[in-house]
Design a protein around this motif. Structure first.
Motif, mmCIF file in Angstrom:
data_model
loop_
_atom_site.group_PDB
_atom_site.id
_atom_site.type_symbol
_atom_site.label_atom_id
_atom_site.label_comp_id
_atom_site.label_asym_id
_atom_site.label_seq_id
_atom_site.Cartn_x
_atom_site.Cartn_y
_atom_site.Cartn_z
ATOM 1 N N THR A 223 0.719 -1.372 0.227
ATOM 2 C CA THR A 223 -0.094 -0.093 -0.017
ATOM 3 C C THR A 223 0.809 1.051 0.040
ATOM 4 O O THR A 223 0.590 2.113 -0.897
ATOM 5 N N ARG A 224 2.013 1.170 0.870
ATOM 6 C CA ARG A 224 2.819 2.506 0.913
ATOM 7 C C ARG A 224 3.569 2.566 -0.318
ATOM 8 O O ARG A 224 3.784 3.811 -0.885
ATOM 9 N N ASP A 225 3.919 1.462 -0.875
ATOM 10 C CA ASP A 225 4.636 1.759 -2.090
ATOM 11 C C ASP A 225 3.545 2.413 -3.411
ATOM 12 O O ASP A 225 4.006 3.165 -4.066
ATOM 13 N N ARG A 226 2.499 1.692 -3.550
ATOM 14 C CA ARG A 226 1.580 2.286 -4.233
ATOM 15 C C ARG A 226 1.136 3.689 -4.028
ATOM 16 O O ARG A 226 1.093 4.636 -4.916
ATOM 17 N N HIS A 227 1.082 4.163 -2.723
ATOM 18 C CA HIS A 227 0.785 5.584 -2.223
ATOM 19 C C HIS A 227 1.983 6.514 -2.792
ATOM 20 O O HIS A 227 1.776 7.547 -3.154
ATOM 21 N N ARG A 228 3.147 6.060 -2.435
ATOM 22 C CA ARG A 228 4.218 6.797 -3.009
ATOM 23 C C ARG A 228 4.353 7.200 -4.280
ATOM 24 O O ARG A 228 4.323 8.167 -5.010
ATOM 25 N N ARG A 229 3.816 6.068 -5.212
ATOM 26 C CA ARG A 229 3.811 6.414 -6.797
ATOM 27 C C ARG A 229 2.895 7.391 -7.035
ATOM 28 O O ARG A 229 3.020 8.197 -8.004
ATOM 29 N N LEU A 230 1.625 7.101 -6.560
ATOM 30 C CA LEU A 230 0.503 8.062 -6.713
ATOM 31 C C LEU A 230 0.534 9.465 -6.305
ATOM 32 O O LEU A 230 0.437 10.299 -6.930
ATOM 33 N N MET A 231 1.320 9.606 -4.978
ATOM 34 C CA MET A 231 1.694 10.981 -4.686
ATOM 35 C C MET A 231 2.517 11.504 -5.573
ATOM 36 O O MET A 231 2.587 12.496 -5.937
ATOM 37 N N ALA A 232 3.684 10.994 -6.131
ATOM 38 C CA ALA A 232 4.594 11.341 -7.068
ATOM 39 C C ALA A 232 3.886 11.618 -8.250
ATOM 40 O O ALA A 232 4.236 12.809 -9.185
ATOM 41 N N GLU B 275 -7.532 -1.391 6.248
ATOM 42 C CA GLU B 275 -8.451 -0.676 5.469
ATOM 43 C C GLU B 275 -8.294 0.881 6.003
ATOM 44 O O GLU B 275 -8.406 1.808 5.442
ATOM 45 N N HIS B 276 -8.251 0.964 7.435
ATOM 46 C CA HIS B 276 -8.288 2.523 7.831
ATOM 47 C C HIS B 276 -6.924 3.057 7.201
ATOM 48 O O HIS B 276 -7.025 4.175 6.881
ATOM 49 N N GLU B 277 -5.798 2.424 7.052
ATOM 50 C CA GLU B 277 -4.489 2.937 6.432
ATOM 51 C C GLU B 277 -4.699 3.232 5.225
ATOM 52 O O GLU B 277 -4.319 4.258 4.561
ATOM 53 N N ALA B 278 -5.290 2.267 4.455
ATOM 54 C CA ALA B 278 -5.747 2.521 3.043
ATOM 55 C C ALA B 278 -6.487 3.758 2.657
ATOM 56 O O ALA B 278 -6.010 4.568 1.695
ATOM 57 N N VAL B 279 -7.392 3.816 3.469
ATOM 58 C CA VAL B 279 -8.317 5.178 3.422
ATOM 59 C C VAL B 279 -7.463 6.312 3.660
ATOM 60 O O VAL B 279 -7.559 7.481 2.977
ATOM 61 N N ALA B 280 -6.871 6.324 4.751
ATOM 62 C CA ALA B 280 -5.910 7.383 5.148
ATOM 63 C C ALA B 280 -4.968 7.802 3.775
ATOM 64 O O ALA B 280 -4.775 9.055 3.753
ATOM 65 N N GLU B 281 -4.563 6.875 3.452
ATOM 66 C CA GLU B 281 -3.325 7.044 2.016
ATOM 67 C C GLU B 281 -4.247 7.697 0.872
ATOM 68 O O GLU B 281 -3.846 8.675 0.531
#
Length: 524
Positions: A131-140, A243-249
């Protein structure tokens, strides 16, 4: 982990006694109990382990299984350390369609629980890392200028989540699939302005409406009247930590996109901050250059413009809030530009000419009115007053349009309501004159004519101001006014006499009636 994965661990020696067809069910936790009714300690998704100490008679099996199934457990493990699993427990599990697993005497409940927790922990850390890896790519991608709507759709698809992003007025911003219906978006946006705690679970108002969780999209400049909301399917109280963390991301990505939108709007506002001064000075060539710098249509061939003037009363402490609110109100109007902080000015291109332009201007007024009313729940400490001009064709006509919009806005300030939108085309009476008079002159005029009546009513608990208003509304007819007020004509004459005495005005004079009528209008 799935039940089949747990039973595949050979050293545990677990086997199905019933319900093997449900081996694919997912275990969220392992819980050991010997209570006959353990439902209050279960949250759903558990593999319930029991030594059957609760069983004193065959009927207890039905009571126990009914309790765990009602609490949402997905499987039952029965230990045989004290004897074989009784047939009545097997039958109860079959009746309630819950898998029953035999835990042999040589296998401890602790060993089973440890395997469940180990698997869940491994999966959680793997999921968090992914999730964090996807989040970093999405933020970039969003930071680099990728379209947020497309990025959000892709991200929610990867998470397998149904979600939407809407604005404070219910405007659609992004979604995992089809947008929410407009009525639902506006209902959520209006309700969210009254909620104190987030995330907030709510049910849509129609019968059988779905349960949704609303999360505010936080930015450095967040304010409830000018923000975004992320709406997710389901009740957050039933979500796992993952799920909470994914929504926060996802919310943090939406926050980045919102910040970028705010930055672009602020840059345009600063670029146009000299526009009101240039219009007042009739320096139209410079106005044209300014508007071209924001990509707004400037020529008469585009059909013209509607000017919007807006203010919040009293002036909010949050810097730039009126401009941000107006920016949201006109966000879906192509080519709209907004400038000014407390006294906000917006220019909206309109297509067509003549009747078409007037119809389009009326559509804009209706849309602004509709959107502004969604914000009413958040306007507890302020009022939002908005004035619109008629369609102005060509840059030279913008000066008059700006003046008309400000007059309409001043009239909106005089009228009641948390939000008020008035178009210049609506003003064809004394109200236009009142709106153009400076506030200090209005206050002085109002106090001079009505001050003595207000003071008299306050000291004597009388109704002279109301009587005057009703008398003028009935065009000075003694009989009709007395009948409407349910008083004798002589009582009405006495009251009007007191009004004339206190104000120094003669109500048989049309000129004096007009004076008092205007003063009452300034009081509204």
């Amino acid at each position: 982990m799935q039940i089949s994965e747990l039973l595949a661990i050979k050293r545990l020696h677990l086997r199905f006694l019933s319900g093997a067809e449900h081996a694919h069910r997912t275990l969220r936790w392992a819980y050991t109990t010997d209570l006959l009714d353990p439902a209050r300690y279960l949250r759903g998704g558990e593999f319930v382990l029991t030594g059957m100490m609760w069983r004193t008679r065959p009927q207890d099996s039905e009571a126990f299984v009914s309790s765990v199934v009602g609490a949402g457990a997905v499987a039952l493990g029965a230990g045989t350390a004290l004897g074989e699993v009784p047939d009545d427990l097997v039958e109860a599990c079959r009746a309630h369609d819950i898998p029953l697993v035999e835990v042999p005497a040589e296998t401890s409940f602790g060993a089973v629980t440890e395997e469940v927790l180990r698997s869940l922990t491994e999966r959680r850390f793997t999921t968090i890392a992914e999730t964090r890896d996807r989040h970093r790519r999405l933020m970039a991608d969003v930071a680099a200028g990728a379209d947020f709507s497309d990025a959000f759709t892709a991200a929610t698809a990867q998470e397998g989540r149904t979600a939407w992003v809407i604005s404070s007025t219910g405007r659609h911003v992004a979604s995992s699939g089809a947008p929410l219906p407009e009525a639902d978006r506006e209902w959520i946006a209006a309700k969210a302005l009254t909620w104190q705690n987030f995330p907030h679970a709510t049910r849509l108002p129609e019968e059988g409406g779905r349960v949704l969780t609303v999360v505010p999209v936080q930015t450095k400049e967040s304010h409830p009247l000018a923000t975004w909301l992320m709406v997710c399917a389901g009740d957050h109280t039933a979500w796992t930590d993952e799920e909470h963390e994914a929504v926060a991301e996802l919310a943090s990505v939406a926050g980045l996109a919102r910040s970028r939108a705010d930055e672009r709007a602020l840059a345009d506002a600063r670029h146009l901050e000299g526009l009101p001064r240039l219009l007042a000075a009739q320096r139209f060539d410079e106005v044209t250059e300014l508007m071209r710098g924001t990509g707004t249509a400037t020529g008469a061939e585009e059909g013209g413009h509607v000017v919007v003037s807006a203010v919040m009363l009293p002036e909010p402490r949050v810097p730039d809030l009126p401009r941000r609110v107006v920016t949201e109100l006109v966000a879906d109007h192509p080519g709209a530009v907004v400038t000014g902080d407390t006294d906000t000015l917006a220019i909206l291109p309109v297509a067509g000419a003549g009747t078409d332009a007037r119809a389009r201007a009326e559509e804009i007024r209706a849309r602004l009115l509709h959107r502004a009313r969604v914000l009413d729940g958040g306007l507890l400490d302020h009022r939002l007053a908005i004035g619109l001009s008629s369609a102005a064709r060509g840059i030279p006509e913008l000066r008059g349009a700006a003046v008309e919009a400000r007059h309409a806005r001043r009239l909106a300030e005089l009228r009641g309501g948390r939000s008020r939108v008035i178009a210049g085309a609506e003003i064809d009476s004394h109200e236009l004159l009142l709106a153009s008079v400076p506030e200090e002159v209005q206050a002085s005029y109002r106090e001079r004519l009505l001050g003595p009546l207000l003071a008299y009513d306050r000291d004597h608990r009388s109704e002279l101001v109301d009587t005057l208003e009703r008398f003028l509304a009935h065009s000075g007819s003694w009989q009709r006014c007395a009948a409407a007020m349910h008083v004798h004509v002589n009582t009405l004459r006495y009251r009007i006499g007191r009004v004339e005495e206190l104000t120094g005005r003669d109500l048989s004079s049309l000129e004096h009636r007009v004076d008092l009528f205007l003063a009452l209008k300034l009081r509204d």
